[in-house]
Design an enzyme around this catalytic site. Structure first.
Site, PDB file in Angstrom:
ATOM      1  N   HIS A  89      42.232  36.727  55.694  1.00  0.00           N
ATOM      2  CA  HIS A  89      42.245  38.103  55.222  1.00  0.00           C
ATOM      3  C   HIS A  89      40.841  38.539  54.845  1.00  0.00           C
ATOM      4  O   HIS A  89      39.962  37.720  54.566  1.00  0.00           O
ATOM      5  CB  HIS A  89      43.200  38.240  54.040  1.00  0.00           C
ATOM      6  CG  HIS A  89      44.638  38.131  54.443  1.00  0.00           C
ATOM      7  ND1 HIS A  89      45.663  38.351  53.565  1.00  0.00           N
ATOM      8  CD2 HIS A  89      45.219  37.856  55.641  1.00  0.00           C
ATOM      9  CE1 HIS A  89      46.808  38.213  54.186  1.00  0.00           C
ATOM     10  NE2 HIS A  89      46.569  37.899  55.455  1.00  0.00           N
ATOM     11  N   GLU A  91      39.714  39.942  52.162  1.00  0.00           N
ATOM     12  CA  GLU A  91      39.330  39.524  50.810  1.00  0.00           C
ATOM     13  C   GLU A  91      38.898  38.061  50.805  1.00  0.00           C
ATOM     14  O   GLU A  91      37.914  37.689  50.156  1.00  0.00           O
ATOM     15  CB  GLU A  91      40.512  39.703  49.838  1.00  0.00           C
ATOM     16  CG  GLU A  91      41.094  41.096  49.816  1.00  0.00           C
ATOM     17  CD  GLU A  91      42.262  41.287  50.776  1.00  0.00           C
ATOM     18  OE1 GLU A  91      43.206  42.011  50.399  1.00  0.00           O
ATOM     19  OE2 GLU A  91      42.257  40.742  51.894  1.00  0.00           O
ATOM     20  N   CYS A 117      47.323  40.777  49.303  1.00  0.00           N
ATOM     21  CA  CYS A 117      48.572  40.019  49.310  1.00  0.00           C
ATOM     22  C   CYS A 117      48.526  39.015  48.159  1.00  0.00           C
ATOM     23  O   CYS A 117      47.499  38.860  47.496  1.00  0.00           O
ATOM     24  CB  CYS A 117      48.737  39.292  50.643  1.00  0.00           C
ATOM     25  SG  CYS A 117      47.630  37.876  50.844  1.00  0.00           S
TER      26      CYS A 117
END
Length: 159
Positions: A89, A91, A117
């Site tokens: 992801h 992040e 998430c």
């Protein structure tokens, strides 16, 4: 150089800091190799960009555009079974880039095109990030709950 209030426009017509950083997340997201969703992230501290990340396969590995999307093939709903995805992801990639280059992100703000998430939320909590500014939502109630419990402020960016 602290970012302005999220809704506060800059008086000289330039984008305020939050507008500027959120626009950068959109540009970073364009590098995404995910077939389902383009996500971009920035880690910012004291008005300076520390690291960026977008979602996609690890460095040197084939992108989903070459291999196909496992989650799509298996009809996995959004927000579920992250372990089946080849990609990292946005992040996660921003946090990894900061670590790779020896940049402390303790006390940083994360700007992200989408709400993190739960997997990313746990990393964000342990990385010492204290604020998240998101452009869009993501279907993960556990993530929102854990970020709230950790005292991490999450603000929705509204242009």
């Amino acid at each position: 150089m602290e970012p302005n209030n999220i809704e506060e426009p800059d008086i000289d017509g330039r984008p305020n800091w939050n507008q500027y950083f959120m626009e950068l997340t959109s540009v970073v997201a364009k590098r995404s190799t995910c077939l389902r969703r383009e996500v971009g992230a920035l880690l910012v501290k004291d008005g300076r960009v520390l690291a960026t990340g977008y979602n996609g396969a690890p460095s040197g590995l084939k992108h989903c555009s070459e291999t196909g999307c496992i989650r799509e093939k298996r009809n996995v709903p959004s927000g579920q079974r992250h372990e089946l995805c080849r990609g990292l992801h946005a992040e996660q990639n921003a946090i990894i880039q900061a670590a790779l280059h020896g940049t402390s992100i303790d006390g940083a703000t994360l700007y992200c095109t989408h709400q993190p998430c739960v997997v990313c939320a746990k990393m964000i909590i342990n990385a010492g990030i204290n604020e998240i500014i998101i452009g869009g939502n993501y279907p993960d109630k556990l993530s929102a709950s854990m970020l709230e419990e950790a005292g991490i402020e999450v603000n929705k960016f509204n242009e």
